[in-house]
Scaffold this active site. Structure first.
Site, PDB file in Angstrom:
ATOM      1  N   ARG A  50       0.859  -1.179   0.000  1.00 19.47           N
ATOM      2  CA  ARG A  50       0.000   0.000   0.000  1.00 19.47           C
ATOM      3  C   ARG A  50       0.900   1.235   0.000  1.00 19.47           C
ATOM      4  NH1 ARG A  50      -3.270  -2.656   4.853  1.00 19.47           N
ATOM      5  NH2 ARG A  50      -1.162  -3.468   5.069  1.00 19.47           N
ATOM      6  N   ASP A  52       2.593   4.893  -0.388  1.00 18.81           N
ATOM      7  CA  ASP A  52       2.128   6.211   0.039  1.00 18.81           C
ATOM      8  C   ASP A  52       1.923   7.174  -1.125  1.00 18.81           C
ATOM      9  OD1 ASP A  52       1.782   6.126   2.750  1.00 18.81           O
ATOM     10  OD2 ASP A  52       3.898   6.487   3.194  1.00 18.81           O
ATOM     11  N   ARG A 197      12.100   5.089   3.401  1.00 21.26           N
ATOM     12  CA  ARG A 197      12.326   6.542   3.348  1.00 21.26           C
ATOM     13  C   ARG A 197      13.089   7.036   4.577  1.00 21.26           C
ATOM     14  NH1 ARG A 197       6.474   8.812   1.985  1.00 21.26           N
ATOM     15  NH2 ARG A 197       7.518  10.785   2.511  1.00 21.26           N
TER      16      ARG A 197
END
Lengths: 246, 246
Positions: A50, A52, A197
């Site tokens: 999923r 971002d 990230r």
């Protein structure tokens, strides 16, 4: 009834991420609507990752159930004719009815791209993070050695995530430079929210000389999000592909 | 009064090309307006290459005259703060008052990028031309050998162009594949309207087996636009840089 698996590539720039949500256009939402229209039945896809808002994919995986007579491998062609240009199915095929892309053993590979030069390049702005200060790729590579393997990655877990455990296994990390582009390629059997990230943001703080490579061990040991570096911006991240094991 | 030279990079996706025009937003128009606002005087830039709508640049060159006291090399920073993200100045400096980027001996290098695979990749769609049929890079390379040197390129000149002569010198062409991306890199001391895009469209017809490499000589000899292949789409083309000789 049969189950179809899709390999989905998308440019995440104009989407509020993968997952359907009440407000905002998502990749899953567009895919569900387009499939429902194409097949004449209500289709609900399940995605492996999923991603971002703003994150891209070359090889996300989704499945859905359908009663269509269209052969699995033909669905990609029919679907690509109806999808917007920034979503493109790379492959479709019939899969086992019990195949679930999130509850299956798998390895995901992400790439985080950093454009490391004096001035930004407009044609790279949507698919990389521009970073001005010179990055030392050797130091970044040294720092990644602490992350490989099974660890508690609590320091690399974005806030707001509710998970039973923050232990994950990173199977490999490479850092390499091609011209002005520094790429961090991370593979693992599972990732926490924003994990790639946050790893990338932390590696940048090591590559720019702010912290030594050994600091990575201290950050892991802290098990605290505030010990790690910032979450690097979404547009630099691409889900490259997912390999499934049975 | 001084003359300033700029190296300008842009994503051509959202522009009606380089040159100012009454209807539509152009790179030159935005640059003139932003410079005029920054420097408080009416600025008119002159561009080395008047790229078409949708064509990108990493290193176009422009000059303008100004009475500003801002040092030439600082203008890039001030300008980048005001320009939209899809235009970025790579360098600024004071140049000779008689330097004119179009009437100077120079060599320009262009790249035409072709994404050659089964399905399109969304994150490449704005910066390459998607082509499904397998291209034979060796045949394309063989065909380029006919183009290198000083020739009459009338067959590779887009209609609507008014030029005194269609003789131009191509100093080098390379064709190479990196994964799914086939790049045609062309350098020359001057180009006709759409010349690189017509060369690329013709090379694609040779790479896909439609015509043999030797046909390139016949196309040159014909001196007729209709002998060559189609004009490849704008989004695959990038002006990489310009070298000036004195």
């Amino acid at each position: 009834m049969k189950r179809i698996g899709l390999v989905v590539a998308y440019d995440g720039t104009n989407y509020c991420g993968w997952q359907t949500q009440p407000n905002g256009i998502t990749v899953q939402g567009v895919l569900n609507d387009t499939l429902s229209e194409l097949l004449g039945e209500k289709i609900e896809t399940i995605g492996a990752s999923r991603t971002d808002a703003g994150v891209h994919a070359l090889g996300n995986v989704a499945v859905f159930d359908t009663n269509t007579r269209i052969p699995g491998e033909k669905i990609s062609y029919a679907l690509n004719q109806r999808l917007p240009e920034d979503i493109r199915i790379q492959m479709s095929e019939e899969v086992e009815l019990d195949f679930h892309p999130r509850y299956c053993d798998s390895e995901k590979t992400y790439e985080y791209r950093i454009l490391n030069r004096k001035f930004p390049v407009p044609t790279e702005r949507l698919y990389s993070y521009f970073y001005h200060y010179k990055l030392d790729v050797d130091k970044m590579r040294e720092a990644t050695s602490y992350l490989i393997g099974r660890h508690d990655f609590a320091s690399f877990c974005g806030s707001g995530a509710q998970v039973k455990t923050t232990i994950r296994t990173v199977t490999g990390i490479e850092v390499f430079r091609e011209g002005d582009m520094v790429t961090i390629r991370v593979s693992g059997t599972g990732f926490l929210y924003n994990m790639v990230r946050i790893i990338s943001g932390t590696l940048i703080e090591i590559g720019n000389g702010q912290y030594p490579p050994e600091r990575m061990q201290k950050i892991l040991d802290a098990k605290d999000r505030s010990a790690a570096g910032p979450t690097a911006p979404a547009q630099g991240l691409t889900l490259m592909g997912i390999q499934f094991f049975d």
